[in-house]
Scaffold this motif. Structure first.
Motif, PDB file in Angstrom:
ATOM      1  N   TYR A 113       0.810  -1.228   0.000  1.00 46.32           N
ATOM      2  CA  TYR A 113       0.000   0.000   0.000  1.00 46.32           C
ATOM      3  C   TYR A 113       0.838   1.270   0.000  1.00 46.32           C
ATOM      4  O   TYR A 113       0.525   2.230  -0.692  1.00 46.32           O
ATOM      5  N   TRP A 114       1.921   1.305   0.779  1.00 50.26           N
ATOM      6  CA  TRP A 114       2.706   2.546   0.869  1.00 50.26           C
ATOM      7  C   TRP A 114       3.426   2.858  -0.448  1.00 50.26           C
ATOM      8  O   TRP A 114       3.634   4.018  -0.781  1.00 50.26           O
ATOM      9  N   ASP A 117       0.472   3.855  -3.073  1.00 54.04           N
ATOM     10  CA  ASP A 117      -0.009   5.229  -2.864  1.00 54.04           C
ATOM     11  C   ASP A 117       0.927   6.253  -3.516  1.00 54.04           C
ATOM     12  O   ASP A 117       0.470   7.195  -4.152  1.00 54.04           O
ATOM     13  N   ARG A 118       2.210   6.042  -3.364  1.00 59.52           N
ATOM     14  CA  ARG A 118       3.170   6.980  -3.940  1.00 59.52           C
ATOM     15  C   ARG A 118       3.211   6.878  -5.474  1.00 59.52           C
ATOM     16  O   ARG A 118       3.288   7.887  -6.159  1.00 59.52           O
TER      17      ARG A 118
END
Length: 184
Positions: A113-114, A117-118
């Motif tokens: 997810y991290w 997202d970016r």
């Protein structure tokens, strides 16, 4: 096989003959029996592919590979390990990655997810660029975590040193006081 057909420029009537020279073991016996059953009419390349897949890549296996692909997530893999697995499985389910943009979207959905997202902030629509950006973000994230951990460690040791130095000063004073008191 189809790539080699283009290379050697085979005609339709030769496409079922050429691959037979590459068959080995049990597959040769399978083909001989199929050919005997299909002898009423010449076997076309499309029919050969259909028969071959029916035998060696049946529907239930296709469904399994499809599920593996649809459930694929990066999880504990690196971006490059995930990309390798993604490429391996996507060749079995081309209907989900027919265009470069679909492939990029599907790959992005499986990222941690991290990272996802970016990457999504860049609105990239090509597979190669999504993979590159995800790998870069992962690398930068690892570097940032390393720097953050080093700072924490440095602060911890500084605090420990200052506290132990303070404790050392107290012990020296206490010992000095006791010696002076004993002398009297």
């Amino acid at each position: 096989m189809e790539r080699s057909f283009k290379l050697v420029r085979l005609g339709e009537d030769q496409k079922t003959i050429y691959p037979m020279y590459f068959l080995k073991g049990e597959v040769i016996y399978w083909w001989d029996s199929v050919k005997a059953l299909e002898e009423v009419q010449p076997v076309t390349w499309n029919r050969l592919k259909e028969l071959f897949l029916e035998k060696y890549y049946p529907k239930y296996m296709q469904k399994q590979m499809e599920m593996k692909f649809l459930e694929l997530k990066q999880e504990s893999m690196t971006v490059l390990e995930y990309e390798k697995k993604f490429t391996e499985l996507s060749r079995f389910v081309t209907k989900y990655v027919e265009t470069d943009e679909e492939k990029a979207q599907r790959f992005q959905q499986g990222l941690e997810y991290w990272i996802r997202d970016r990457v999504s902030m860049f609105e990239i629509d090509t597979y190669v660029r999504v993979v590159q950006k995800a790998a870069l973000i992962e690398s930068n994230g690892a570097q940032s975590r390393k720097e953050r951990d080093n700072k924490k460690r440095k602060l911890f040791y500084q605090k420990e040193r200052s506290e132990s130095g303070y404790q050392h000063d107290k012990n020296v004073k206490r010992i000095g006081f006791q010696k002076g008191w004993n002398a009297q």
